[in-house]
Enzyme design. Sequence first.
Site, PDB file in Angstrom:
ATOM      1  N   ARG A 107       0.844  -1.189   0.000  1.00 12.63           N
ATOM      2  CA  ARG A 107       0.000   0.000   0.000  1.00 12.63           C
ATOM      3  C   ARG A 107       0.872   1.230   0.000  1.00 12.63           C
ATOM      4  O   ARG A 107       1.755   1.363   0.850  1.00 12.63           O
ATOM      5  CB  ARG A 107      -0.771   0.009   1.332  1.00 12.63           C
ATOM      6  CG  ARG A 107      -2.196  -0.142   1.195  1.00 12.63           C
ATOM      7  CD  ARG A 107      -2.991  -0.058   2.448  1.00 12.63           C
ATOM      8  NE  ARG A 107      -2.468   0.460   3.696  1.00 12.63           N
ATOM      9  CZ  ARG A 107      -3.242   0.919   4.665  1.00 12.63           C
ATOM     10  NH1 ARG A 107      -4.549   0.962   4.507  1.00 12.63           N
ATOM     11  NH2 ARG A 107      -2.738   1.331   5.799  1.00 12.63           N
ATOM     12  N   THR A 111      -1.157   7.549  -0.732  1.00 12.57           N
ATOM     13  CA  THR A 111      -2.446   7.417  -1.440  1.00 12.57           C
ATOM     14  C   THR A 111      -3.273   6.242  -0.941  1.00 12.57           C
ATOM     15  O   THR A 111      -4.474   6.164  -1.216  1.00 12.57           O
ATOM     16  CB  THR A 111      -2.211   7.196  -2.946  1.00 12.57           C
ATOM     17  OG1 THR A 111      -1.543   5.921  -3.092  1.00 12.57           O
ATOM     18  CG2 THR A 111      -1.341   8.291  -3.557  1.00 12.57           C
ATOM     19  N   ASP A 203       0.681  -2.492  12.536  1.00 13.24           N
ATOM     20  CA  ASP A 203       1.083  -2.998  11.216  1.00 13.24           C
ATOM     21  C   ASP A 203       1.352  -4.505  11.319  1.00 13.24           C
ATOM     22  O   ASP A 203       2.330  -4.935  11.946  1.00 13.24           O
ATOM     23  CB  ASP A 203       2.337  -2.246  10.760  1.00 13.24           C
ATOM     24  CG  ASP A 203       2.687  -2.588   9.318  1.00 13.24           C
ATOM     25  OD1 ASP A 203       2.739  -1.666   8.496  1.00 13.24           O
ATOM     26  OD2 ASP A 203       2.907  -3.784   9.024  1.00 13.24           O
ATOM     27  N   ASP A 206       4.833  -5.786  10.013  1.00 13.89           N
ATOM     28  CA  ASP A 206       5.945  -5.427  10.910  1.00 13.89           C
ATOM     29  C   ASP A 206       5.934  -6.288  12.174  1.00 13.89           C
ATOM     30  O   ASP A 206       6.984  -6.730  12.648  1.00 13.89           O
ATOM     31  CB  ASP A 206       5.855  -3.944  11.295  1.00 13.89           C
ATOM     32  CG  ASP A 206       6.282  -3.031  10.150  1.00 13.89           C
ATOM     33  OD1 ASP A 206       6.791  -3.553   9.139  1.00 13.89           O
ATOM     34  OD2 ASP A 206       6.100  -1.805  10.269  1.00 13.89           O
TER      35      ASP A 206
HETATM   36  C1  PRP Z   1      -1.084  -4.216   4.742  1.00 17.73           C
HETATM   37  C2  PRP Z   1      -1.933  -5.458   4.999  1.00 17.73           C
HETATM   38  C3  PRP Z   1      -2.802  -5.506   3.779  1.00 17.73           C
HETATM   39  C4  PRP Z   1      -3.037  -4.063   3.475  1.00 17.73           C
HETATM   40  C5  PRP Z   1      -4.409  -3.699   3.952  1.00 17.73           C
HETATM   41  O1  PRP Z   1      -0.083  -4.487   3.870  1.00 17.73           O
HETATM   42  O2  PRP Z   1      -1.181  -6.616   5.196  1.00 17.73           O
HETATM   43  O3  PRP Z   1      -2.206  -6.158   2.663  1.00 17.73           O
HETATM   44  O4  PRP Z   1      -2.056  -3.314   4.192  1.00 17.73           O
HETATM   45  O5  PRP Z   1      -4.722  -2.424   3.614  1.00 17.73           O
HETATM   46  P1  PRP Z   1      -5.846  -2.044   2.546  1.00 17.73           P
HETATM   47  O6  PRP Z   1      -7.036  -2.862   2.848  1.00 17.73           O
HETATM   48  O7  PRP Z   1      -6.061  -0.574   2.806  1.00 17.73           O
HETATM   49  O8  PRP Z   1      -5.291  -2.275   1.169  1.00 17.73           O
HETATM   50  P2  PRP Z   1       1.094  -3.471   3.500  1.00 17.73           P
HETATM   51  O9  PRP Z   1       0.755  -2.709   2.255  1.00 17.73           O
HETATM   52  O10 PRP Z   1       1.428  -2.645   4.704  1.00 17.73           O
HETATM   53  O11 PRP Z   1       2.278  -4.418   3.110  1.00 17.73           O
HETATM   54  P3  PRP Z   1       3.050  -5.502   4.008  1.00 17.73           P
HETATM   55  O12 PRP Z   1       2.114  -6.660   4.232  1.00 17.73           O
HETATM   56  O13 PRP Z   1       4.210  -5.846   3.144  1.00 17.73           O
HETATM   57  O14 PRP Z   1       3.465  -4.857   5.305  1.00 17.73           O
HETATM   58  N1  URA Z   2      -2.323  -2.715   7.353  1.00 19.53           N
HETATM   59  C1  URA Z   2      -1.981  -3.096   8.590  1.00 19.53           C
HETATM   60  O1  URA Z   2      -1.029  -3.884   8.779  1.00 19.53           O
HETATM   61  N2  URA Z   2      -2.653  -2.591   9.627  1.00 19.53           N
HETATM   62  C2  URA Z   2      -3.680  -1.730   9.469  1.00 19.53           C
HETATM   63  O2  URA Z   2      -4.285  -1.296  10.468  1.00 19.53           O
HETATM   64  C3  URA Z   2      -4.034  -1.335   8.154  1.00 19.53           C
HETATM   65  C4  URA Z   2      -3.335  -1.859   7.110  1.00 19.53           C
END
Ligand code: PRP
Ligand code: URA
Length: 212
Positions: A107, A111, A203, A206
């Site tokens: 994400r 944006t 997160d 993380d």
């Molecule tokens: C996080 C999570 C989802 C997304 C959710 O991933 O694991 O994939 O955000 O958000 P959304 O519903 O608004 O799209 P992130 O983009 O942080 O990547 P990561 O899993 O690599 O940390």
């Molecule tokens: N992705 C995450 O990991 N946590 C949130 O709360 C939203 C998006």
Amino acid sequence: MKNYKNVTIFDHPLIKHKVAILRDKNTGMKQFRELVEEITTLMTFESFKDVPTKKVMVETPLETTEQTMVVDKSIAVIPILRAGLGMVNGVHSLFPTAKVGHVGLYRDEETLEPHEYYCKLPEGIESKTAILLDPMLATGGSASAAITLLKNKGVKKIKLMSIIAAPEGIETVATAHPDVEIYVSTLDRCLNENGYILPGLGDAGDRLFGTK
Ligand code: PRP
Ligand code: URA
């Protein structure tokens, strides 16, 4: 939030208990990872009452009997990278031979739009039920993009499993993809101004992998 026919929200005390520990900021990486797996197994158990089965003959010490077994070749597990990876073992504990495909999406922090950076799917995915895994359903942008990608590859049956969802995310995915079954263990209140789920757990990627 509106009632969607294709959305199931588990309101089970045993899942709630584990989610409560998962949310706690003092829960460390190892326990976090274990809880994500355990919750995923419980969700898989509940969401696969319709799993294809076959009849097999089994010899007990006393006689031969016809029994029922699962056809786990009919299932493919698709984690959305990165955080969805944390859920894979939870599905494998019930479907040990299910093949795994990977969809890489991140994400954009400004944006909140999803960006695809990787896609590798098992052969024959078109005829399998794809279990799409992502612990967090926030705006729903990532899950929606992943579902569109799977549909473009010919996948017809998709189940999305998320541990924590915001109403905004459910509405987005349920409206855009009414044919997809959505399973969520907990429905949270809303998103904050940065697109994080409240109360949420922070997160997920993380916390699973020890990054910041
Ligand atoms: C996080 C999570 C989802 C997304 C959710 O991933 O694991 O994939 O955000 O958000 P959304 O519903 O608004 O799209 P992130 O983009 O942080 O990547 P990561 O899993 O690599 O940390
Ligand atoms: N992705 C995450 O990991 N946590 C949130 O709360 C939203 C998006």
